[in-house]
Design a protein around this motif. Structure first.
Motif, PDB file in Angstrom:
ATOM      1  N   UNK A   5      -3.216  -4.303  14.667  1.00  0.00           N
ATOM      2  CA  UNK A   5      -2.101  -3.779  15.486  1.00  0.00           C
ATOM      3  C   UNK A   5      -1.059  -3.430  14.754  1.00  0.00           C
ATOM      4  N   UNK A   6      -0.642  -3.095  13.440  1.00  0.00           N
ATOM      5  CA  UNK A   6       0.413  -2.978  12.784  1.00  0.00           C
ATOM      6  C   UNK A   6       0.986  -1.085  13.011  1.00  0.00           C
ATOM      7  N   UNK A   7       0.042  -0.555  12.957  1.00  0.00           N
ATOM      8  CA  UNK A   7      -0.154   0.882  12.801  1.00  0.00           C
ATOM      9  C   UNK A   7      -0.086   1.878  11.057  1.00  0.00           C
ATOM     10  N   UNK A   8       0.426   0.360  10.676  1.00  0.00           N
ATOM     11  CA  UNK A   8       0.723   0.291   9.036  1.00  0.00           C
ATOM     12  C   UNK A   8      -0.564   0.871   8.312  1.00  0.00           C
ATOM     13  N   UNK A   9      -0.286   1.063   6.624  1.00  0.00           N
ATOM     14  CA  UNK A   9      -1.234   0.920   5.889  1.00  0.00           C
ATOM     15  C   UNK A   9      -1.454  -0.587   5.147  1.00  0.00           C
ATOM     16  N   UNK A  10      -2.475  -0.890   5.207  1.00  0.00           N
ATOM     17  CA  UNK A  10      -2.740  -2.230   5.158  1.00  0.00           C
ATOM     18  C   UNK A  10      -4.062  -2.017   2.876  1.00  0.00           C
ATOM     19  N   UNK A  11      -3.391  -2.611   2.067  1.00  0.00           N
ATOM     20  CA  UNK A  11      -4.155  -2.715   0.716  1.00  0.00           C
ATOM     21  C   UNK A  11      -4.804  -4.203   0.900  1.00  0.00           C
ATOM     22  N   UNK A  12      -5.886  -3.762   0.463  1.00  0.00           N
ATOM     23  CA  UNK A  12      -6.674  -5.734   0.711  1.00  0.00           C
ATOM     24  C   UNK A  12      -7.043  -5.475  -0.711  1.00  0.00           C
ATOM     25  N   UNK A  13      -6.632  -6.832  -1.238  1.00  0.00           N
ATOM     26  CA  UNK A  13      -6.983  -7.126  -3.053  1.00  0.00           C
ATOM     27  C   UNK A  13      -7.798  -8.284  -2.417  1.00  0.00           C
ATOM     28  N   UNK A  14      -9.127  -8.545  -3.154  1.00  0.00           N
ATOM     29  CA  UNK A  14      -9.526  -9.212  -3.931  1.00  0.00           C
ATOM     30  C   UNK A  14     -10.324  -9.745  -5.429  1.00  0.00           C
ATOM     31  N   UNK A  15     -11.092  -9.870  -5.752  1.00  0.00           N
ATOM     32  CA  UNK A  15     -12.046 -10.314  -6.739  1.00  0.00           C
ATOM     33  C   UNK A  15     -12.823 -10.094  -6.913  1.00  0.00           C
ATOM     34  N   UNK A  16     -13.580  -9.717  -5.489  1.00  0.00           N
ATOM     35  CA  UNK A  16     -15.226 -10.057  -5.403  1.00  0.00           C
ATOM     36  C   UNK A  16     -15.572  -9.041  -5.286  1.00  0.00           C
ATOM     37  N   UNK A  17     -16.048  -7.823  -6.002  1.00  0.00           N
ATOM     38  CA  UNK A  17     -16.115  -6.365  -5.527  1.00  0.00           C
ATOM     39  C   UNK A  17     -17.109  -6.125  -4.081  1.00  0.00           C
ATOM     40  N   UNK A  18     -18.469  -7.086  -3.789  1.00  0.00           N
ATOM     41  CA  UNK A  18     -19.146  -7.148  -2.500  1.00  0.00           C
ATOM     42  C   UNK A  18     -18.394  -7.513  -1.514  1.00  0.00           C
ATOM     43  N   UNK A  19     -17.270  -8.272  -1.864  1.00  0.00           N
ATOM     44  CA  UNK A  19     -15.877  -8.421  -0.545  1.00  0.00           C
ATOM     45  C   UNK A  19     -15.908  -7.155  -0.493  1.00  0.00           C
TER      46      UNK A  19
END
Length: 247
Positions: free
Chosen positions: A57-71
C-alpha cells in the motif's frame, strides 16, 4: 526446554504471530498523511503479514526486523511469491538494540510487539530512528473498560504488567516527543481470524506431539489459557492502534 524455543514453535507457520488483519493495517496507514515512497521499519515483524501489506500500500521500502530466523525466512518466501521482494528486506535482530542510524525511517511500525519493551520505553527508544516529522504506529493491549473482574486483572497483571487504559496511553505520548494522530481498537475478528483461530488448532496438534512432556505441555496450557481468557471476557480489553507524529 528453552522457553523462547517453545514459544517460537507454537507460533511458527501461523498466518500471524499476533493480533491483526491486513484490513486494519491498511486502515491505520491510511489515517496518516500521504507519504511518498516512505522508508518503513516494521519492528518485531514475525513472518511479516504487516510488512507485506505495508509494502503493497505504501509503494515504499519496508524493513522487517525480528529475532527469529525462521519467521524471516517465511517473510522472504512470501515477499517473493507476492512480487514484493524488491521492496521488502528481512533483517535478523532484536528490538532491544536496533542498529540503524538516527532518522533512518519515515515511519516506524510495530503491531503487537511493543509489549516486549513496554509502551513508554518503545516510544522513547524508537524515536531516534524516525526523521523529524515522521511517524510511529503501534498497537498494544489496553483496557477498554474500567474495573476489570479479579480473574482478568490477575491474568494481565502477570502476563503484561504494563497494560493500561486507552486514555493513559494517549497521555503518555506527548511527553515522549510525539503528537497523537489517531487511535482505534481492533475489532473481535482481528483476534480470531488469523491469530487465535489458527493458534487454537495448532495447540491441539502440539498436545499430541508433546504428550508426556510436562514442560512443553505447560507452555501449551498457558497459550490455551490466554485464548480462554479472551473468549470469557469480551469487551474488557483489546488491542489498540496508536498513531503518532514525531515532534
Amino acid at each position: 526446554m528453552d522457553p523462547d524455543e517453545m514459544i517460537f514453535k507454537i507460533h511458527e507457520d501461523l498466518p500471524r504471530q499476533g493480533v491483526g488483519r491486513d484490513r486494519y493495517t491498511r486502515r491505520a496507514y491510511e489515517m496518516l498523511p500521504a507519504l511518498d515512497e516512505p522508508r518503513i521499519l516494521d519492528i518485531g515483524c514475525g513472518s511479516g503479514a504487516p510488512t507485506l501489506e505495508l509494502a503493497r500500500i505504501s509503494g515504499g521500502q519496508v524493513t522487517g526486523v525480528d529475532v527469529h530466523r525462521p519467521y524471516l525466512d517465511d517473510l522472504v518466501r512470501r515477499a517473493e511469491e507476492a512480487g514484493l521482494a524488491d521492496r521488502v528486506t528481512a533483517c535478523e535482530g532484536s528490538m532491544l538494540s536496533l542498529d540503524y542510524p538516527d532518522e533512518s525511517f519515515d515511519l516506524a511500525w510495530a503491531e503487537g510487539s511493543i509489549f516486549i519493551v513496554g509502551f513508554d520505553q518503545g516510544l522513547e527508544d524508537w524515536r531516534r530512528l524516525i526523521r523529524p516529522g515522521g511517524f510511529l504506529v503501534v498497537h498494544d493491549v489496553a483496557w477498554l473498560r474500567p474495573d476489570p473482574p479479579s480473574e482478568l486483572l490477575a491474568f494481565w497483571s502477570e502476563a503484561y504488567p504494563g497494560i493500561r487504559s486507552i486514555p493513559e496511553n494517549l497521555a503518555a505520548i506527548p511527553p515522549r516527543g510525539y503528537e497523537v494522530v489517531g487511535h482505534f481498537p481492533l475489532p473481535d475478528d482481528a483476534w480470531w481470524a488469523e491469530f487465535y483461530g489458527p493458534l487454537e488448532k495448532r495447540l491441539g496438534k502440539l498436545r499430541e506431539t508433546y504428550a508426556g512432556n510436562a514442560e512443553a505441555l505447560a507452555f501449551i496450557e498457558e497459550s490455551e489459557r490466554e485464548i480462554e481468557i479472551y473468549r470469557d471476557h469480551p469487551g474488557w480489553y483489546g488491542s489498540v492502534f496508536f498513531l503518532m507524529r514525531k515532534t
